[in-house]
Motif scaffolding. Structure first.
Motif, mmCIF file in Angstrom:
data_model
loop_
_atom_site.group_PDB
_atom_site.id
_atom_site.type_symbol
_atom_site.label_atom_id
_atom_site.label_comp_id
_atom_site.label_asym_id
_atom_site.label_seq_id
_atom_site.Cartn_x
_atom_site.Cartn_y
_atom_site.Cartn_z
ATOM 1 N N ARG A 5 -45.005 -9.169 -30.874
ATOM 2 C CA ARG A 5 -45.097 -7.755 -31.263
ATOM 3 C C ARG A 5 -45.641 -7.691 -32.685
ATOM 4 O O ARG A 5 -45.189 -8.427 -33.550
ATOM 5 N N TRP A 6 -46.600 -6.803 -32.892
ATOM 6 C CA TRP A 6 -47.147 -6.588 -34.216
ATOM 7 C C TRP A 6 -46.632 -5.237 -34.687
ATOM 8 O O TRP A 6 -47.105 -4.189 -34.247
ATOM 9 N N GLU A 11 -49.572 -6.962 -39.849
ATOM 10 C CA GLU A 11 -49.543 -7.870 -38.694
ATOM 11 C C GLU A 11 -50.725 -7.611 -37.768
ATOM 12 O O GLU A 11 -51.297 -8.554 -37.205
ATOM 13 N N ILE A 12 -51.102 -6.359 -37.609
ATOM 14 C CA ILE A 12 -52.268 -6.035 -36.781
ATOM 15 C C ILE A 12 -53.527 -6.595 -37.431
ATOM 16 O O ILE A 12 -54.376 -7.191 -36.760
ATOM 17 N N ALA A 13 -53.662 -6.417 -38.738
ATOM 18 C CA ALA A 13 -54.829 -6.954 -39.445
ATOM 19 C C ALA A 13 -54.886 -8.480 -39.322
ATOM 20 O O ALA A 13 -55.964 -9.056 -39.127
ATOM 21 N N ALA A 14 -53.752 -9.123 -39.418
ATOM 22 C CA ALA A 14 -53.704 -10.582 -39.294
ATOM 23 C C ALA A 14 -54.090 -11.022 -37.878
ATOM 24 O O ALA A 14 -54.806 -12.020 -37.707
ATOM 25 N N ALA A 86 -57.130 -8.141 -21.089
ATOM 26 C CA ALA A 86 -57.409 -7.423 -22.335
ATOM 27 C C ALA A 86 -56.243 -6.510 -22.709
ATOM 28 O O ALA A 86 -55.829 -6.449 -23.878
ATOM 29 N N ILE A 87 -55.695 -5.822 -21.736
ATOM 30 C CA ILE A 87 -54.540 -4.945 -21.980
ATOM 31 C C ILE A 87 -53.359 -5.763 -22.500
ATOM 32 O O ILE A 87 -52.713 -5.390 -23.478
ATOM 33 N N ASP A 88 -53.099 -6.882 -21.857
ATOM 34 C CA ASP A 88 -51.983 -7.735 -22.280
ATOM 35 C C ASP A 88 -52.194 -8.293 -23.682
ATOM 36 O O ASP A 88 -51.256 -8.389 -24.465
ATOM 37 N N LEU A 89 -53.432 -8.657 -24.003
ATOM 38 C CA LEU A 89 -53.734 -9.229 -25.312
ATOM 39 C C LEU A 89 -53.601 -8.185 -26.425
ATOM 40 O O LEU A 89 -53.217 -8.511 -27.543
ATOM 41 N N LEU A 90 -53.878 -6.922 -26.100
ATOM 42 C CA LEU A 90 -53.788 -5.853 -27.101
ATOM 43 C C LEU A 90 -52.409 -5.210 -27.165
ATOM 44 O O LEU A 90 -52.038 -4.635 -28.188
ATOM 45 N N SER A 91 -51.624 -5.317 -26.125
ATOM 46 C CA SER A 91 -50.352 -4.587 -26.055
ATOM 47 C C SER A 91 -49.344 -4.902 -27.164
ATOM 48 O O SER A 91 -48.542 -4.023 -27.508
ATOM 49 N N PRO A 92 -49.341 -6.082 -27.802
ATOM 50 C CA PRO A 92 -48.401 -6.270 -28.913
ATOM 51 C C PRO A 92 -48.612 -5.277 -30.061
ATOM 52 O O PRO A 92 -47.697 -5.007 -30.839
ATOM 53 N N ALA A 93 -49.797 -4.700 -30.142
ATOM 54 C CA ALA A 93 -50.088 -3.719 -31.204
ATOM 55 C C ALA A 93 -49.298 -2.426 -31.025
ATOM 56 O O ALA A 93 -49.081 -1.693 -31.998
ATOM 57 N N ALA A 95 -46.316 -1.958 -30.824
ATOM 58 C CA ALA A 95 -45.085 -1.982 -31.625
ATOM 59 C C ALA A 95 -45.294 -1.362 -33.005
ATOM 60 O O ALA A 95 -44.326 -0.990 -33.674
ATOM 61 N N CYS A 96 -46.552 -1.219 -33.421
ATOM 62 C CA CYS A 96 -46.858 -0.611 -34.723
ATOM 63 C C CYS A 96 -47.038 0.893 -34.535
ATOM 64 O O CYS A 96 -48.022 1.341 -33.939
ATOM 65 N N THR A 97 -46.099 1.657 -35.042
ATOM 66 C CA THR A 97 -46.141 3.112 -34.865
ATOM 67 C C THR A 97 -47.044 3.809 -35.877
ATOM 68 O O THR A 97 -47.207 5.028 -35.817
#
Length: 149
Positions: A5-6, A11-14, A86-93, A95-97
């Protein structure tokens, strides 16, 4: 699916930087989109529910990772498995509201629409620049029109 989770913009930038660095020679696209193919004359809005121009580079590199895209202008067909990847790879983002995550929402909607429309296919389109090219295909032209407008 990952438990990663990012939760912060940092964390998203990283994550974006890590994914960009993993693709040798990667160049950010001038514009990109995920769309649903349609028969006949379709408008860019009918094909591409969301167009990214000079922004949202985490979803761009996620798509590039799944498609094998490095740079330039190209169109890729995405089967259900690759779109889900692609959805799975992006989904941790999610978590960033601090962000709304519009690309993830569109990708999920396109996936559902493709499943409900026999013969429909999903395309990922990247534009290396915004200048027209005589060699570009139908979806690249539509995305270019949408990015210009």
């Amino acid at each position: 699916m990952t438990d990663e989770r990012w939760t912060t913009t940092e964390e998203i930038a990283a994550a974006r930087e890590r994914l960009e660095n993993a693709i040798e020679g990667y160049e950010r696209p001038a514009a990109y989109a995920v769309g649903l193919t349609v028969d006949g004359d379709a408008s860019a809005e009918e094909v591409f529910p969301r167009v990214n121009r000079g922004e949202n580079f985490l979803p761009a590199v996620v798509l590039a990772t799944v498609c094998g895209h490095v740079r330039g202008t190209a169109t890729y067909l995405l089967d259900e498995q690759r779109l889900q990847e692609a959805i799975d790879l992006l989904s941790p983002a999610e978590a960033c509201t601090a962000y709304d995550h519009p690309n993830l929402a569109v990708w999920r909607r396109v996936r559902a629409e493709a499943a409900d429309r026999p013969g429909a296919r999903v395309v990922a389109v990247f534009l290396g620049d915004l200048e027209p090219s005589p060699t570009e295909g139908r979806y690249e032209r539509l995305l270019r029109e949408a990015a210009a407008g």
